[in-house]
Design a protein around this motif. Sequence first.
Motif, PDB file in Angstrom:
ATOM      1  N   GLU A  42      -1.402 -28.462   1.895  1.00  0.00           N
ATOM      2  CA  GLU A  42      -2.461 -27.586   1.416  1.00  0.00           C
ATOM      3  C   GLU A  42      -2.514 -27.613  -0.110  1.00  0.00           C
ATOM      4  OE1 GLU A  42      -1.628 -23.600   2.691  1.00  0.00           O
ATOM      5  OE2 GLU A  42      -0.095 -23.280   1.146  1.00  0.00           O
ATOM      6  N   GLY A  43      -3.679 -27.260  -0.628  1.00  0.00           N
ATOM      7  CA  GLY A  43      -3.857 -27.184  -2.066  1.00  0.00           C
ATOM      8  C   GLY A  43      -4.212 -28.505  -2.706  1.00  0.00           C
ATOM      9  N   SER A  60      -6.798 -28.942   2.714  1.00  0.00           N
ATOM     10  CA  SER A  60      -5.591 -28.892   3.541  1.00  0.00           C
ATOM     11  C   SER A  60      -5.755 -29.828   4.726  1.00  0.00           C
ATOM     12  CB  SER A  60      -5.325 -27.459   4.031  1.00  0.00           C
ATOM     13  OG  SER A  60      -6.378 -27.014   4.868  1.00  0.00           O
ATOM     14  N   GLU A  81      -1.271 -29.723  -8.166  1.00  0.00           N
ATOM     15  CA  GLU A  81      -0.236 -28.977  -7.468  1.00  0.00           C
ATOM     16  C   GLU A  81      -0.602 -28.862  -5.987  1.00  0.00           C
ATOM     17  OE1 GLU A  81       2.746 -27.750  -8.497  1.00  0.00           O
ATOM     18  OE2 GLU A  81       2.344 -28.919 -10.312  1.00  0.00           O
ATOM     19  N   TYR A  82       0.398 -28.967  -5.102  1.00  0.00           N
ATOM     20  CA  TYR A  82       0.144 -28.871  -3.669  1.00  0.00           C
ATOM     21  C   TYR A  82       1.421 -28.429  -2.971  1.00  0.00           C
ATOM     22  CZ  TYR A  82       2.624 -33.350  -3.434  1.00  0.00           C
ATOM     23  OH  TYR A  82       3.567 -34.339  -3.539  1.00  0.00           O
ATOM     24  N   HIS A  83       1.273 -28.083  -1.692  1.00  0.00           N
ATOM     25  CA  HIS A  83       2.427 -27.682  -0.878  1.00  0.00           C
ATOM     26  C   HIS A  83       2.400 -28.495   0.408  1.00  0.00           C
ATOM     27  CE1 HIS A  83       5.571 -24.777   0.400  1.00  0.00           C
ATOM     28  NE2 HIS A  83       5.149 -25.142   1.598  1.00  0.00           N
TER      29      HIS A  83
END
Length: 280
Positions: A42-43, A60, A81-83
């Motif tokens: 996501e992100g 996502s 930035e991401y997760h």
Amino acid sequence: MKIQLENIQPNEKSSFHLLHNPKLNDLFFWHFHPEFELVYIEGANGKRHVGRHISNFKGSDLVLIGSNIPHLNFDHGIKTEYHKEVLHISASLKEKVFTEIEELEDVYELLDKSQRGIAFYGKTKETVGGIMKRLQGMSRFEQFLKILQLLKLLAKSDDYTLLHQKPIINEKANKHQERLQKVYSYIDENYSRKIALEDIAASINLGKEAFCRYFKKNTGSTFTHFLNQYRITQAKRLLLTGRNIGETCYECGFESLSYFNRTFKKISGENPSDYKKRNK
């Protein structure tokens, strides 16, 4: 494009393996493994490349990938930035457990379907993604129960798209998996020390020259380059845990700090010190 067998090496007492927010965006990792993989990111906007399927995702993505299906890491090339959460599920669970428990019959069918690659969307993606983000803080038993729950949610969901019309059969996997597995296991166990080409070649009953030809043919990389990539990946993980550059260099099998710095920059595009500062 050559594919690599990834050696997951889950906990020996566990049937699943979690990767909490692994960052591989600067690596092109086209690979396969026997384990089923559920990946949530996501992100970010990125590329979904599973088997022969290539498409883009926005914001996502949640994808279930079947056993031995070649795929690219979903964060490849992402600069924002991401997760990311990755769950690997042992292939043996499908035949040894899910076939024996009537209440999990739909999960067996889900894993069968995953040989075509499944992308989930809508409420399912949101709910399962949320569960995956919380798994890291649970005990092993709590994780196991939650993983069964999320597999049931996926099995009952209608919010999905199949990425292929027919199941993907990786012919290369069956032929080379066992031999490559031995090579990768040898690297996993010995990367922190000097690895003699003769020794790793002997581990799969090949001479040095034959091993080099075999490895290049089946991975698309020379052994030295692959080993350096592996060591730099391990080095990044150590740097993120607070190790200093000198410690990291020698713990990852490099015998010279200057060579470590040159190799790190060549593979990553930046010095270890810059990488460490950027990821504080």
